[in-house]
Design an enzyme around this catalytic site. Structure first.
Site, PDB file in Angstrom:
ATOM      1  N   HIS A 253      43.989  39.723  67.429  1.00  0.00           N
ATOM      2  CA  HIS A 253      43.219  39.238  66.277  1.00  0.00           C
ATOM      3  C   HIS A 253      43.088  37.719  66.249  1.00  0.00           C
ATOM      4  CE1 HIS A 253      42.063  39.234  61.908  1.00  0.00           C
ATOM      5  NE2 HIS A 253      42.786  38.119  61.877  1.00  0.00           N
ATOM      6  N   GLU A 254      44.068  37.021  66.810  1.00  0.00           N
ATOM      7  CA  GLU A 254      44.182  35.573  66.611  1.00  0.00           C
ATOM      8  C   GLU A 254      43.518  34.721  67.693  1.00  0.00           C
ATOM      9  OE1 GLU A 254      45.194  34.299  63.951  1.00  0.00           O
ATOM     10  OE2 GLU A 254      46.255  35.942  62.986  1.00  0.00           O
TER      11      GLU A 254
END
Length: 333
Positions: A253-254
């Protein structure tokens, strides 16, 4: 320092080449050098997956993993990446100029090669040599890289584990907030950051503010190279102890895209990706369905860039991958 740099980088590899062990002095003010690390394990980037040392190093995706689109759950946990409307306007204006300036064919071909084998340096920050103290195993790191590659399968992005570095520092491990201005985060990255714009630096800590992760955006690397990288909650690796967030998808996600609910509005550019429908709110848990805007398409509750549980997140869209490629070409490769 409002904006920092993020990434999209790495593939799985094993094979220990060297281990260095030294005592290190704890303290946030100290600027650490390579000799100030507790342990460094280096891997052969050219050896490939044959150097994986056991079955435990391999992430086995379930039936929902590996398609092109992600989500989170409990609303007490969040991601630290937030931008104001004015910040996004400035960023996107500069991005348009960067795209225009690219030598499309030659640069894109060279970038594609680099993008397929992004070197990853993993920094294990710990307070004691226990899993609860942050001292996660080499196998947990390898499995995380294996998961990352599974989640980006078919995208052209590949990740290779270059080094695992271990540093004992209780302040960094236990007192850090998921904010770019946090003094512990700044000091940690200034001391430990390794490589250039094409290297993915990952740091594992135990956040004090219920953050799951925080990553810098790629365009910030030029201004703040030492602060580039991703910091994630230490126990979110595949098989980790954090319930609902232990499939390695926090790291996925990051890596530099906007959230699918960016702007939290049913109008405006949202995440600047055409094939993710407008979405007004974050999604927590794993609902059966959700639709917060009148435009065509339901909310992207199974997208890696929402806030649902790991078990709910399954994909990126083709548009997101196109944007990730453009961003990485402009700022990383």
């Amino acid at each position: 320092m409002k904006l920092s740099a993020l990434t999209l980088l790495l593939l799985v590899v094993g094979g220990v080449v060297a281990i260095l062990v030294e005592d290190a002095t704890e303290g946030i003010e100290a600027v650490e050098t390579e000799s100030g690390l507790d342990e460094v394990t280096t891997f052969d980037l050219d050896a490939g997956d044959a150097l994986v040392t056991s079955a435990d190093d391999i992430y086995t995706p379930d039936a929902t993993d590996g398609t092109l689109v992600i989500p989170f759950e409990d609303d007490s946990f969040t991601c630290g990446n937030t931008l104001t409307e004015s910040e996004i306007t400035l960023i996107e204006s500069q991005f348009s100029s960067d795209l225009t300036a690219q030598s499309v064919e030659a640069a894109a071909a060279a970038a594609a090669v680099k993008r397929s084998a992004i070197p990853v340096v993993w920094h294990v920050i710990y307070s004691s040599k226990t899993v609860a103290g942050g001292y996660i195993s080499n196998s947990a790191v390898k499995k995380s890289i294996s998961a990352l590659n599974a989640h980006y399968k078919g995208s052209g992005f590949g990740f290779k584990l270059k080094q695992i570095k271990r540093k004992k520092n209780t302040n960094w491990f236990k007192k850090m907030k998921g904010q770019p201005s946090d003094s512990y985060m700044v000091a940690m990255k200034n001391a430990l950051h390794t490589g250039g714009a094409n290297t993915l630096n990952v740091y594992t800590v135990d956040f004090v503010d219920n953050m799951l992760g925080w990553g810098t955006y790629p365009w910030a690397y030029k201004s703040y190279p030492k602060q580039d990288g991703v910091v994630i909650q230490y126990n979110t690796y595949p098989g980790g102890s954090l319930k609902n967030y232990n499939q390695g998808k926090i790291l996925t996600h990051e890596l530099g895209l906007y959230h699918v609910f960016e702007g939290e509005s049913c109008s405006g550019p949202g995440d600047f990706v055409a094939d993710t429908p407008q979405q007004r709110t974050k999604t927590f848990g794993c609902p059966g369905s959700k639709n917060t805007c009148p435009q065509a398409g339901v909310d992207s509750i199974h997208n890696f860039m929402d806030y649902t549980y790991d078990g709910c997140k399954t994909n990126f869209t083709k548009g997101q991958i196109t944007r990730a490629v453009q961003r990485s070409n402009a700022h990383r490769f």
